[in-house]
Motif scaffolding. Structure first.
Motif, PDB file in Angstrom:
ATOM      1  N   LEU A  25       9.146 -10.745  -5.331  1.00  0.00           N
ATOM      2  CA  LEU A  25       8.214  -9.890  -6.062  1.00  0.00           C
ATOM      3  C   LEU A  25       7.435 -10.729  -7.068  1.00  0.00           C
ATOM      4  N   GLU A  26       6.139 -10.465  -7.146  1.00  0.00           N
ATOM      5  CA  GLU A  26       5.310 -11.120  -8.146  1.00  0.00           C
ATOM      6  C   GLU A  26       5.446 -10.329  -9.453  1.00  0.00           C
ATOM      7  N   LEU A  31      13.650   1.598   5.403  1.00  0.00           N
ATOM      8  CA  LEU A  31      12.653   1.601   4.341  1.00  0.00           C
ATOM      9  C   LEU A  31      11.493   0.768   4.878  1.00  0.00           C
ATOM     10  N   GLU A  32      10.293   1.357   4.923  1.00  0.00           N
ATOM     11  CA  GLU A  32       9.132   0.683   5.470  1.00  0.00           C
ATOM     12  C   GLU A  32       8.045   0.600   4.410  1.00  0.00           C
ATOM     13  N   ARG A  46       0.828  -1.213   0.000  1.00  0.00           N
ATOM     14  CA  ARG A  46       0.000   0.000   0.000  1.00  0.00           C
ATOM     15  C   ARG A  46       0.858   1.257   0.000  1.00  0.00           C
ATOM     16  N   THR A  47       1.816   1.306   0.910  1.00  0.00           N
ATOM     17  CA  THR A  47       2.690   2.477   1.011  1.00  0.00           C
ATOM     18  C   THR A  47       4.133   2.033   1.161  1.00  0.00           C
ATOM     19  N   VAL A  48       5.035   2.874   0.693  1.00  0.00           N
ATOM     20  CA  VAL A  48       6.470   2.652   0.866  1.00  0.00           C
ATOM     21  C   VAL A  48       7.060   3.983   1.305  1.00  0.00           C
ATOM     22  N   LEU A  99      16.125  -2.458   7.506  1.00  0.00           N
ATOM     23  CA  LEU A  99      17.028  -1.570   8.229  1.00  0.00           C
ATOM     24  C   LEU A  99      18.246  -1.252   7.382  1.00  0.00           C
ATOM     25  N   GLY A 100      18.641   0.016   7.390  1.00  0.00           N
ATOM     26  CA  GLY A 100      19.830   0.448   6.663  1.00  0.00           C
ATOM     27  C   GLY A 100      19.633   0.597   5.164  1.00  0.00           C
ATOM     28  N   ARG A 101      18.402   0.574   4.688  1.00  0.00           N
ATOM     29  CA  ARG A 101      18.137   0.679   3.247  1.00  0.00           C
ATOM     30  C   ARG A 101      17.413   1.989   2.940  1.00  0.00           C
ATOM     31  N   ARG A 102      17.798   2.604   1.824  1.00  0.00           N
ATOM     32  CA  ARG A 102      17.126   3.814   1.363  1.00  0.00           C
ATOM     33  C   ARG A 102      16.138   3.502   0.239  1.00  0.00           C
ATOM     34  N   HIS A 103      16.468   2.474  -0.549  1.00  0.00           N
ATOM     35  CA  HIS A 103      15.640   2.108  -1.698  1.00  0.00           C
ATOM     36  C   HIS A 103      15.906   0.649  -2.044  1.00  0.00           C
ATOM     37  N   ILE A 104      14.864  -0.048  -2.482  1.00  0.00           N
ATOM     38  CA  ILE A 104      15.011  -1.411  -2.996  1.00  0.00           C
ATOM     39  C   ILE A 104      14.259  -1.449  -4.320  1.00  0.00           C
ATOM     40  N   ALA A 105      14.934  -1.843  -5.371  1.00  0.00           N
ATOM     41  CA  ALA A 105      14.314  -1.904  -6.693  1.00  0.00           C
ATOM     42  C   ALA A 105      13.090  -2.830  -6.656  1.00  0.00           C
ATOM     43  N   GLY A 106      11.978  -2.337  -7.171  1.00  0.00           N
ATOM     44  CA  GLY A 106      10.756  -3.133  -7.237  1.00  0.00           C
ATOM     45  C   GLY A 106       9.843  -2.968  -6.044  1.00  0.00           C
ATOM     46  N   ILE A 107      10.350  -2.448  -4.942  1.00  0.00           N
ATOM     47  CA  ILE A 107       9.512  -2.214  -3.761  1.00  0.00           C
ATOM     48  C   ILE A 107       8.856  -0.853  -3.947  1.00  0.00           C
ATOM     49  N   GLU A 108       7.603  -0.890  -4.394  1.00  0.00           N
ATOM     50  CA  GLU A 108       6.850   0.332  -4.683  1.00  0.00           C
ATOM     51  C   GLU A 108       5.364   0.060  -4.473  1.00  0.00           C
ATOM     52  N   PRO A 109       4.586   1.092  -4.177  1.00  0.00           N
ATOM     53  CA  PRO A 109       3.148   0.898  -3.947  1.00  0.00           C
ATOM     54  C   PRO A 109       2.475   0.215  -5.136  1.00  0.00           C
TER      55      PRO A 109
END
Length: 126
Positions: free
Chosen positions: A122-123, A70-71, A57-59, A86-96
């Motif tokens: 990721l699906e 990154l939550e 829903r949200t990132v 923890l310790g991450r600013r961005h992860i490719a593919g992790i998006e609403p």
């Protein structure tokens, strides 16, 4: 004369016609979660190692002075679990809007279900 099967299908059709869009979406997400072998988040307990599936829903990136995080809120139709890296600013593919399956130990933080540093898959986009 109608059979039990006919009455059951009539009930399902009437329920679908009278249900809100959110209820229909939640029902579809619960079905998809079961197909991917996920446990409904609403049934997960603190301390269990679980596999959950749903849609993000949200990132949110939370900059902190000592440890950025990154939550992402994962909704499966029954409840929401917050995935925290923890310790991450961005992860490719992790998006609403993305569907994923996450595995890890369920924790509770501020009365909310949380999985820290989950293993995830990721699906493919639909």
């Amino acid at each position: 004369m109608s059979t039990d099967e006919d009455r059951g299908s009539l009930r399902r059709m009437l329920r679908r016609l009278t249900a809100s869009e959110a209820e229909i979406e939640a029902q579809e997400l619960r079905r998809e979660c079961a197909e991917h072998g996920g446990v409904p988040v609403g049934e997960c307990l603190r301390g269990q190692v679980v596999s959950v599936a749903g849609r993000l829903r949200t990132v949110v990136y939370t900059p902190r002075t000592n440890l950025p995080t990154l939550e992402a809120d994962l909704y499966d139709g029954s409840d929401v679990v917050t995935l925290v890296w923890l310790g991450r600013r961005h992860i490719a593919g992790i998006e609403p809007g993305r569907h994923l399956t996450a595995r890890g130990r369920m924790a509770v933080r501020d009365d909310r279900k949380v999985i820290y540093n989950p293993y995830y898959e990721l699906e493919p986009p639909k």
